[in-house]
Design an enzyme around this catalytic site. Structure first.
Site, PDB file in Angstrom:
ATOM      1  N   ARG A  50       0.840  -1.214   0.000  1.00 53.33           N
ATOM      2  CA  ARG A  50       0.000   0.000   0.000  1.00 53.33           C
ATOM      3  C   ARG A  50       0.867   1.253   0.000  1.00 53.33           C
ATOM      4  O   ARG A  50       0.565   2.251  -0.645  1.00 53.33           O
ATOM      5  CB  ARG A  50      -0.970   0.012   1.197  1.00 53.33           C
ATOM      6  CG  ARG A  50      -1.774   1.309   1.265  1.00 53.33           C
ATOM      7  CD  ARG A  50      -3.020   1.284   2.144  1.00 53.33           C
ATOM      8  NE  ARG A  50      -2.978   0.362   3.241  1.00 53.33           N
ATOM      9  CZ  ARG A  50      -2.287   0.545   4.384  1.00 53.33           C
ATOM     10  NH1 ARG A  50      -1.577   1.640   4.565  1.00 53.33           N
ATOM     11  NH2 ARG A  50      -2.313  -0.367   5.338  1.00 53.33           N
ATOM     12  N   TYR A 102     -16.969  16.460 -14.473  1.00 51.81           N
ATOM     13  CA  TYR A 102     -17.383  15.059 -14.590  1.00 51.81           C
ATOM     14  C   TYR A 102     -18.417  14.708 -13.513  1.00 51.81           C
ATOM     15  O   TYR A 102     -18.284  15.145 -12.355  1.00 51.81           O
ATOM     16  CB  TYR A 102     -16.139  14.166 -14.446  1.00 51.81           C
ATOM     17  CG  TYR A 102     -16.437  12.696 -14.456  1.00 51.81           C
ATOM     18  CD1 TYR A 102     -16.791  12.043 -15.628  1.00 51.81           C
ATOM     19  CD2 TYR A 102     -16.379  11.954 -13.284  1.00 51.81           C
ATOM     20  CE1 TYR A 102     -17.080  10.689 -15.631  1.00 51.81           C
ATOM     21  CE2 TYR A 102     -16.664  10.596 -13.274  1.00 51.81           C
ATOM     22  CZ  TYR A 102     -17.013   9.969 -14.451  1.00 51.81           C
ATOM     23  OH  TYR A 102     -17.297   8.628 -14.444  1.00 51.81           O
ATOM     24  N   ASP A 174      -8.361  18.261 -14.236  1.00 50.19           N
ATOM     25  CA  ASP A 174      -8.637  16.920 -14.757  1.00 50.19           C
ATOM     26  C   ASP A 174      -8.219  16.911 -16.235  1.00 50.19           C
ATOM     27  O   ASP A 174      -8.850  17.553 -17.072  1.00 50.19           O
ATOM     28  CB  ASP A 174     -10.132  16.623 -14.586  1.00 50.19           C
ATOM     29  CG  ASP A 174     -10.511  15.208 -15.017  1.00 50.19           C
ATOM     30  OD1 ASP A 174      -9.837  14.658 -15.914  1.00 50.19           O
ATOM     31  OD2 ASP A 174     -11.487  14.673 -14.469  1.00 50.19           O
ATOM     32  N   LYS A 199      -9.351   5.860 -19.377  1.00 50.49           N
ATOM     33  CA  LYS A 199      -9.705   6.327 -20.721  1.00 50.49           C
ATOM     34  C   LYS A 199      -8.499   6.214 -21.667  1.00 50.49           C
ATOM     35  O   LYS A 199      -8.007   5.136 -21.876  1.00 50.49           O
ATOM     36  CB  LYS A 199     -10.262   7.749 -20.636  1.00 50.49           C
ATOM     37  CG  LYS A 199     -11.272   7.959 -19.491  1.00 50.49           C
ATOM     38  CD  LYS A 199     -12.564   7.159 -19.641  1.00 50.49           C
ATOM     39  CE  LYS A 199     -13.389   7.070 -18.362  1.00 50.49           C
ATOM     40  NZ  LYS A 199     -13.776   8.347 -17.775  1.00 50.49           N
TER      41      LYS A 199
END
Ligand SMILES: *Cc1c(COP(=O)(O)O)cnc(C)c1O
Length: 394
Positions: A50, A102, A174, A199
């Site tokens: 992690r 978004y 973004d 994407k």
């Protein structure tokens, strides 16, 4: 010795490095959660996955290099990257956000951050005056998304950065629609760049991932702490898929963008189409700013048909694009914002933003351009023949 840095096109292929131990050209997938330590006085570079893993680190170094930042962070999704970055804020802080943000980001800001006492104002980011007026004494972040979804509106990044700096706020951006190959916001003064790597960066509709990059030491330290504390890190197998996708980003984006431009021009020439939104078109409102701040218009466009009925005919007729949410993949993806990404928005709000019942978004993939145009033409002709029938029926 040539000391010039390599272009992104070259470094995206070679930054993966060659494994020192084995010579493997493809980044090894370190499927381990823990790492053996030589002694308890001095730990090695990794202790628990992690907090750090060599496969993830390779990916994080590459995105940092591509964005021109000092540190990259890989998360389990774009929303995990965005949400973790918002944890830089504290109760009582205020954010100014693009109203065309978004949907998932909108939900996070309006329904989650508010529970922790973080306030927001949505503004039309194309208008710097509106941005300036929304800044309050407790504003800590200005959040941009450019080009925006689904109308591809353009924000003047440097204009917003200037306002933010004058008011001691950070800027987040973004960069999903552009990728660092087309737009490098950190070089324009932005503090944190965010990606849904699901994407274009991954590019094959097969991995969910998010990335964040900063060029600021203090923010890098804080994000390192938050990434480990919140724990929404990207698994190693998905890191590898994303590394693999990145190697072809340059050719994918180039090919899809060229196709998108031809398709946008074609759509512009058709009278079944009321309006075409694509930053590569001279008719696009933000065209000049886009030319100044980015290397290209990208591979996403939207267009307006006259009615829901036209959309229905069109979608039923076209054969190539998948009809789905998401974008940035090898296959072209056609989506219907008013029933997909923006379905939860009241009709009045949607229409105010130009997201009418006739609006379709197309993310152009890697199919043959002529095939795509012919397919779209068939869809448009179907609308025409149907509307002519209506006329005769009258
Ligand atoms: C898809 C998307 C997101 C969210 O990313 P996920 O990987 O789906 O969590 C954020 N911003 C933009 C612009 C997107 O297209």
């Amino acid at each position: 010795m040539n000391n010039r840095p390599f272009s992104s096109q070259t470094s995206i292929i070679h930054s993966h490095g060659i494994d020192g131990k084995t010579g493997a050209v493809s980044t090894p997938v370190h499927h381990t959660t823990t790492f053996h330590q030589q002694d308890f006085d001095k730990y090695g570079p990794y202790d628990y996955t992690r907090s750090g893993n060599p496969t993830r680190q390779t990916l994080e170094e590459i995105i940092a290099e591509l964005e021109g930042g000092i540190k990259g962070f890989a998360f389990a999704s774009g929303m995990a990257a965005i949400s973790t970055s918002f944890l830089l804020l504290s109760s009582g802080d205020h954010v100014v956000v693009s109203e065309e943000v978004y949907g998932g980001t909108y939900r996070m800001i309006t329904e989650v951050l508010t529970k922790f006492g973080i306030e927001y104002s949505f503004v039309n980011m194309q208008d710097l005056n509106e941005v300036a007026c929304a800044i309050k004494s407790n504003t800590k972040v200005i959040y941009m998304e450019t080009p925006s979804n689904p109308l591809l509106n353009i924000t003047d990044i440097e204009g917003v950065v200037k306002l933010a700096k004058a008011n001691h706020c950070l800027t987040f951006l973004d960069n999903t629609f552009m990728t660092p190959l087309l737009q490098r916001p950190l070089c324009l003064g932005v503090d944190v760049v965010l990606h849904s790597a699901t994407k274009f960066l991954a590019g094959h509709s097969d991995v969910l991932a998010g990335l964040a990059v900063t060029g600021n030491e203090e923010i890098a330290r804080k994000l390192t702490f938050l990434q480990n504390s919140f724990g929404a890190v990207l698994g190693v197998q998905d890191c590898w898929l994303l590394l693999r996708g990145l190697k072809t980003l340059h050719v994918r984006l180039k090919e899809s963008s060229e196709s998108a431009y031809k398709i946008a021009r074609f759509l512009e020439s058709r009278n079944e189409v009321e309006e075409v939104f694509y930053p590569g078109l001279r008719s696009h409102l933000g065209h000049e700013i886009q030319v100044r701040q980015a290397e290209g218009p990208g591979a996403v466009l939207s267009f307006r048909l006259r009615s829901e009925e036209d959309v229905r005919q069109f979608i039923k007729t076209v054969k190539i694009p998948v009809f789905a949410v998401s974008l940035g993949a090898v296959e072209s993806i056609l989506s219907y914002p008013c029933r997909m990404s923006h379905s939860s928005m009241p009709k009045k709000e949607r229409e105010k933003r130009g997201i009418t019942d006739g609006l379709l978004r197309l993310s152009v993939g890697l199919e043959n351009t002529e095939d795509l145009i012919n397919d779209i033409e068939q869809g448009l002709l179907k609308i025409k023949s149907n509307s002519q029938k209506d006329v005769i029926n009258l």
